[in-house]
Design an enzyme around this catalytic site. Structure first.
Site, PDB file in Angstrom:
ATOM      1  N   LYS A  77       0.775  -1.282  -0.084  1.00 10.18           N
ATOM      2  CA  LYS A  77      -0.029   0.312   0.022  1.00 10.18           C
ATOM      3  C   LYS A  77       0.956   1.210   0.065  1.00 10.18           C
ATOM      4  O   LYS A  77       1.952   1.220   0.801  1.00 10.18           O
ATOM      5  CB  LYS A  77      -0.761  -0.196   1.157  1.00 10.18           C
ATOM      6  CG  LYS A  77      -1.770   0.932   1.482  1.00 10.18           C
ATOM      7  CD  LYS A  77      -2.767   0.835   2.605  1.00 10.18           C
ATOM      8  CE  LYS A  77      -3.967   1.853   2.725  1.00 10.18           C
ATOM      9  NZ  LYS A  77      -4.865   1.645   3.979  1.00 10.18           N
ATOM     10  N   SER A 152      -9.676   1.541   2.818  1.00  7.76           N
ATOM     11  CA  SER A 152      -8.710   2.182   2.044  1.00  7.76           C
ATOM     12  C   SER A 152      -7.736   1.320   1.175  1.00  7.76           C
ATOM     13  O   SER A 152      -7.036   1.859   0.304  1.00  7.76           O
ATOM     14  CB  SER A 152      -8.112   3.110   2.957  1.00  7.76           C
ATOM     15  OG  SER A 152      -7.355   2.875   3.781  1.00  7.76           O
ATOM     16  N   SER A 176      -9.916  -0.833   7.026  1.00  6.65           N
ATOM     17  CA  SER A 176      -9.188  -0.724   5.768  1.00  6.65           C
ATOM     18  C   SER A 176      -8.561  -1.849   5.108  1.00  6.65           C
ATOM     19  O   SER A 176      -7.976  -1.875   3.873  1.00  6.65           O
ATOM     20  CB  SER A 176      -8.210   0.490   5.775  1.00  6.65           C
ATOM     21  OG  SER A 176      -8.944   1.753   5.596  1.00  6.65           O
TER      22      SER A 176
HETATM   23  N1  GLN Z   1     -12.910   3.804   6.190  1.00  2.00           N
HETATM   24  C1  GLN Z   1     -12.592   4.064   7.641  1.00  2.00           C
HETATM   25  C2  GLN Z   1     -12.152   5.420   7.543  1.00  2.00           C
HETATM   26  O1  GLN Z   1     -12.406   6.027   6.558  1.00  2.00           O
HETATM   27  C3  GLN Z   1     -11.501   3.175   7.897  1.00  2.00           C
HETATM   28  C4  GLN Z   1     -10.133   3.669   7.249  1.00  2.00           C
HETATM   29  C5  GLN Z   1      -9.046   3.051   7.536  1.00  2.00           C
HETATM   30  O2  GLN Z   1      -9.060   1.584   8.022  1.00  2.00           O
HETATM   31  N2  GLN Z   1      -7.664   3.479   7.288  1.00  2.00           N
HETATM   32  O3  GLN Z   1     -11.627   6.130   8.222  1.00  2.00           O
END
Ligand code: GLN
Length: 487
Positions: A77, A152, A176
């Site tokens: 990532k 994400s 994410s």
């Molecule tokens: N979707 C969640 C957010 O927008 C989690 C994001 C993540 O785990 N980095 O914060």
């Protein structure tokens, strides 16, 4: 046939049936055929990857075996720093940023002989559930390219599902890793907070962020985890104690285990096909000898609200460093202040701005206790709920995501709908506990459904033991048609 799992590739590498260069070439060939549709990667460095693969082959031939990831193509990532290779966190503000150092996980992958295929797409600074917040364009789901891969870590999940990498690392602050794994039909796991170093992970919400693997199988998940985890003096929150023996539960099944079904993670908002697939799996676990109990964790109902105060609060502090002076993009300005404010106005996308504003507000004098303080109390209640539950059961289970992959654009104008994507995954971030998503089937549109297994702190061995049985019972061995067309 090209190996599709890390374990299988490793066996074939060692028997001389395949080389690391061949594995890389086949991953790159899949990327070449699928990237125009998927956009899983932000950067692919073929030359460097080729050099590493060559070295992996030479080392193995010379009897130097670096472990389970030796010679294996892995994707990363793009919020983990790579020395000499652009790292953007999918933000304009970091465009052109070439880090002078490696994240600890990157060093560990290198020491383990892994071959870095490329840097994968994400929501800007890991804020989102669809990769639609990337400043460099959305990624798409290999099972249906009109849909999102989740987020994400959507690029990592799409790459592993398509086969342009045999495994990937993602980061999980509120879901994410697990949510995109669920939407893309792969395995995604978040380890216990502090067990994988965050050094070199571009911080979103430091008390919640955790790096973990995305893979095709549970065994592969354990192989990647065993390579990257362990104490790191460069991360002050790194866990210094002994880690569980994660392979110990493999092959043992769930006979005699006690498994709790989380009552709060079902009902309104959950797609019927997700619920029925999860219930069927719970029945199968019972047939495998597990004792199933329904467990209520009442504070889960307010976990999402607490998360959306704590995570933005920490983000607003963490993102203060992007000022146009130290990294990446710099706007023109007559004064330092105008340079900084213009850089930030140009460099941050709308979701990141929303989080910074929310977080700054929640932390401001006069509101601190009402918002941030209250959220911390909810976090403590969640930890107590979990502690009570794990006093009764070995593991907890739920859907990973209330829905299957949604259409691109469907939630972009409705932040709340987007935030609800992580309702099942957020509690384990607030508690710091390990959790994993396992693909258990497809719905009638051919979209993957994920099953979440949660366990107590440092009980990754228990989590893998249950997850492996779920994987065996599901027998999920499908690959997306895009990958079939491609190969
Ligand atoms: N979707 C969640 C957010 O927008 C989690 C994001 C993540 O785990 N980095 O914060």
């Amino acid at each position: 046939m090209t190996p599709t799992t890390i374990a299988d590739a490793g066996r074939r590498l060692r028997s001389g049936e395949v080389t690391s260069v061949e594995l890389l070439d086949s991953a790159l060939a899949v990327a070449a055929r699928t990237e125009a549709q998927l956009h899983a990667f932000l950067t692919i460095d073929r030359d460097q990857a080729r050099e590493t693969a060559d070295r992996a082959d030479a080392d193995l031939a010379a009897g130097k075996d670096r472990g389970p990831l030796h010679g294996i193509p892995i994707a990363l990532k793009d919020n983990m720093t790579t020395r000499g290779l652009e790292t953007t966190a999918a933000s304009q503000i970091l465009s052109g940023y070439v880090p002078p150092y490696n994240a600890t996980v990157v060093d560990r992958l290198a020491e383990g002989g892994a071959v870095l295929v490329g840097k994968t797409n994400l929501d800007e600074f890991a804020m989102g559930s669809s990769t639609e917040n990337s400043a460099y364009g959305t990624s798409y789901n290999p099972w249906d390219i009109t849909r999102v891969p989740g987020g994400s870590s959507g690029g990592s999940a799409a790459a592993v599902a398509a086969g342009s990498a045999l495994g990937a690392l993602g980061s999980d602050t509120g879901g994410s890793i697990r949510q995109p794994a669920s939407l893309c039909g792969v395995v995604g796991m978040k380890p216990t907070y502090g067990t994988v170093s965050r050094y070199g992970l571009i911080a979103f919400a430091s008390s919640l962020d955790q790096i973990g693997p995305l893979t095709r199988t549970i065994e592969d998940s354990a192989l990647v985890l065993s390579t990257v985890w362990g104490h790191d003096p460069l991360d002050a929150t790194s866990y210094p104690g002994e880690l569980p023996d994660i392979m110990s539960g493999f092959g043992r099944g769930v006979d005699g285990m006690k498994i709790g079904v989380v009552k709060e993670l079902s009902g309104e908002g959950y797609e019927p096909q997700v619920e029925s697939a999860v219930s069927a799996m719970v029945e199968n676990l019972a047939a495998s000898g597990a004792e199933i109990v329904e467990v209520s964790l009442p504070s889960f109902d307010i976990a999402l609200s607490a998360y959306y105060l704590i995570a933005p609060a920490e983000a607003s502090a963490n993102l203060a460093r992007f000022d146009g002076i130290r990294y990446g993009h710099r706007a023109a300005g007559d004064t330092t202040e105008s340079l900084m404010s213009r850089t930030r106005a140009e460099g941050f996308g709308p979701e990141v701005v929303r989080r910074i504003l929310l977080g700054t507000y929640a932390l401001s004098a006069g509101y601190y206790d009402a918002f941030y303080g209250q959220a911390q109390r909810v976090r403590a209640a969640i930890q107590e709920d979990f502690a009570r539950a794990y006093g009764q059961v070995d593991a907890l289970v739920s859907p990973t995501s209330p829905t299957v992959a949604f259409a691109a654009g469907a939630r972009t104008d409705d932040p709340l709908a987007m935030y609800l994507s992580d309702i099942c995954t957020i509690p384990s971030n607030l508690s710091g506990h390990p959790a994993i998503s396992v693909p258990i089937g497809l719905d009638d549109q051919g979209l993957p459904i994920g099953f979440q297994v949660m366990a107590s702190a440092l009980a990754e061995d228990v989590m893998f033991q249950v997850a492996e049985e779920v994987e065996r019972l599901a027998g999920f061995d499908k690959t997306p048609s895009l990958a079939e067309v491609a190969s």
